[in-house]
Design a protein around this motif. Structure first.
Motif, mmCIF file in Angstrom:
data_model
loop_
_atom_site.group_PDB
_atom_site.id
_atom_site.type_symbol
_atom_site.label_atom_id
_atom_site.label_comp_id
_atom_site.label_asym_id
_atom_site.label_seq_id
_atom_site.Cartn_x
_atom_site.Cartn_y
_atom_site.Cartn_z
ATOM 1 N N ARG A 24 0.837 -1.221 0.000
ATOM 2 C CA ARG A 24 0.000 0.000 0.000
ATOM 3 C C ARG A 24 0.859 1.252 0.000
ATOM 4 N N VAL A 25 1.932 1.249 0.797
ATOM 5 C CA VAL A 25 2.831 2.404 0.863
ATOM 6 C C VAL A 25 3.499 2.648 -0.492
ATOM 7 N N MET A 26 3.925 1.558 -1.144
ATOM 8 C CA MET A 26 4.618 1.691 -2.438
ATOM 9 C C MET A 26 3.720 2.341 -3.484
ATOM 10 N N ILE A 27 2.422 2.139 -3.375
ATOM 11 C CA ILE A 27 1.484 2.736 -4.326
ATOM 12 C C ILE A 27 1.034 4.120 -3.867
ATOM 13 N N ALA A 28 0.673 4.237 -2.598
ATOM 14 C CA ALA A 28 0.074 5.477 -2.099
ATOM 15 C C ALA A 28 1.074 6.612 -1.924
ATOM 16 N N LEU A 29 2.260 6.317 -1.419
ATOM 17 C CA LEU A 29 3.206 7.381 -1.088
ATOM 18 C C LEU A 29 3.598 8.241 -2.286
ATOM 19 N N PRO A 30 4.029 7.651 -3.399
ATOM 20 C CA PRO A 30 4.358 8.519 -4.540
ATOM 21 C C PRO A 30 3.165 9.344 -5.012
ATOM 22 N N ARG A 31 1.975 8.776 -4.933
ATOM 23 C CA ARG A 31 0.776 9.507 -5.376
ATOM 24 C C ARG A 31 0.510 10.735 -4.515
ATOM 25 N N VAL A 32 0.594 10.577 -3.187
ATOM 26 C CA VAL A 32 0.263 11.714 -2.320
ATOM 27 C C VAL A 32 1.340 12.789 -2.372
ATOM 28 N N VAL A 33 2.608 12.390 -2.462
ATOM 29 C CA VAL A 33 3.678 13.395 -2.570
ATOM 30 C C VAL A 33 3.571 14.100 -3.925
ATOM 31 N N ASP A 34 3.287 13.349 -4.984
ATOM 32 C CA ASP A 34 3.101 13.956 -6.307
ATOM 33 C C ASP A 34 1.941 14.949 -6.278
ATOM 34 N N ALA A 35 0.837 14.571 -5.656
ATOM 35 C CA ALA A 35 -0.324 15.469 -5.569
ATOM 36 C C ALA A 35 0.034 16.749 -4.813
ATOM 37 N N ASP A 36 0.778 16.605 -3.715
ATOM 38 C CA ASP A 36 1.216 17.790 -2.967
ATOM 39 C C ASP A 36 2.103 18.679 -3.831
ATOM 40 N N MET A 37 3.030 18.076 -4.551
ATOM 41 C CA MET A 37 3.955 18.852 -5.392
ATOM 42 C C MET A 37 3.200 19.561 -6.522
ATOM 43 N N MET A 38 2.240 18.877 -7.104
ATOM 44 C CA MET A 38 1.459 19.502 -8.167
ATOM 45 C C MET A 38 0.624 20.663 -7.621
ATOM 46 N N ARG A 39 0.005 20.464 -6.468
ATOM 47 C CA ARG A 39 -0.826 21.505 -5.872
ATOM 48 C C ARG A 39 0.007 22.712 -5.443
ATOM 49 N N GLU A 40 1.140 22.450 -4.807
ATOM 50 C CA GLU A 40 1.953 23.538 -4.250
ATOM 51 C C GLU A 40 2.900 24.185 -5.259
ATOM 52 N N GLN A 41 3.452 23.380 -6.166
ATOM 53 C CA GLN A 41 4.511 23.876 -7.040
ATOM 54 C C GLN A 41 4.239 23.679 -8.536
ATOM 55 N N HIS A 42 3.132 23.047 -8.868
ATOM 56 C CA HIS A 42 2.829 22.735 -10.281
ATOM 57 C C HIS A 42 3.999 21.987 -10.917
ATOM 58 N N MET A 43 4.560 21.066 -10.139
ATOM 59 C CA MET A 43 5.703 20.269 -10.590
ATOM 60 C C MET A 43 5.475 18.824 -10.166
ATOM 61 N N PRO A 44 5.449 17.902 -11.136
ATOM 62 C CA PRO A 44 5.307 16.492 -10.756
ATOM 63 C C PRO A 44 6.524 16.007 -9.971
ATOM 64 N N LEU A 45 6.296 15.033 -9.122
ATOM 65 C CA LEU A 45 7.373 14.452 -8.328
ATOM 66 C C LEU A 45 8.487 13.923 -9.228
ATOM 67 N N SER A 46 8.145 13.372 -10.385
ATOM 68 C CA SER A 46 9.159 12.833 -11.305
ATOM 69 C C SER A 46 10.113 13.924 -11.779
ATOM 70 N N GLU A 47 9.620 15.124 -12.001
ATOM 71 C CA GLU A 47 10.492 16.231 -12.413
ATOM 72 C C GLU A 47 11.339 16.715 -11.235
ATOM 73 N N TYR A 48 10.730 16.794 -10.058
ATOM 74 C CA TYR A 48 11.478 17.211 -8.869
ATOM 75 C C TYR A 48 12.640 16.259 -8.612
ATOM 76 N N THR A 49 12.382 14.951 -8.634
ATOM 77 C CA THR A 49 13.447 13.998 -8.335
ATOM 78 C C THR A 49 14.522 13.995 -9.421
ATOM 79 N N THR A 50 14.140 14.250 -10.653
ATOM 80 C CA THR A 50 15.139 14.359 -11.724
ATOM 81 C C THR A 50 16.065 15.537 -11.450
ATOM 82 N N LEU A 51 15.503 16.688 -11.127
ATOM 83 C CA LEU A 51 16.329 17.861 -10.801
ATOM 84 C C LEU A 51 17.181 17.587 -9.561
ATOM 85 N N MET A 52 16.616 16.913 -8.566
ATOM 86 C CA MET A 52 17.344 16.596 -7.340
ATOM 87 C C MET A 52 18.563 15.720 -7.639
#
Length: 151
Positions: A24-52
């Protein structure tokens, strides 16, 4: 069954619960962090981690195949992400000096600035969804167990 193999032991109730919750964590965690990043920064988690990952690499440069591997993505998936970042001036692609067929992704100054801008939203999301839930846990042991599972 060979003589060196032991019969499979059924999972205990706790082991079964662990496996199910980890799934459940493996599925839910990326989704909720991605949703937060999209809402707050208009940036998908995949783009953030690439830049990181690029920001942590020597000279902000990584071979595309290495960047894909460290991000657990296919090369074509990483190519799509880098293309989007490149269109916004956050990343550039340059030929590998040692292999003219290969490409490197390079973090631009604008990319580093965008990463720094997005970092507080990522940190808040990770604290809310992960770190606040493991307070009091032996993190060294947890990290070790997760690394063993991942490898």
């Amino acid at each position: 069954m060979s003589t060196s193999e032991q019969p499979l032991q059924p999972m205990s109730t706790d082991e079964e619960a662990l496996v199910r919750e980890l799934g459940r964590v493996m599925i839910a965690l990326p989704r909720v962090v991605d949703a937060d990043m999209m809402r707050e920064q208009h940036m998908p988690l995949s783009e953030y981690t690439t830049l990181m990952h690029l920001s942590e690499a020597p000279h902000g440069l990584m071979r595309m195949s290495e960047l894909a591997a460290i991000s657990s993505l296919s090369l074509s998936g990483m190519t799509r992400i880098v293309t989007r970042l490149e269109k916004r001036g956050l990343v550039e692609r340059v030929r590998c000096a040692e292999d003219a067929r290969g490409l490197n992704a390079v973090l631009t100054d604008a990319g580093l600035a965008r990463l720094k801008q997005a970092w507080p939203a990522h940190l808040a999301s990770v604290r809310r969804h992960i770190l606040n839930h493991v307070e009091g846990t032996d993190l060294t042991q947890l990290i070790g167990a997760l690394r063993r599972i991942a490898t």
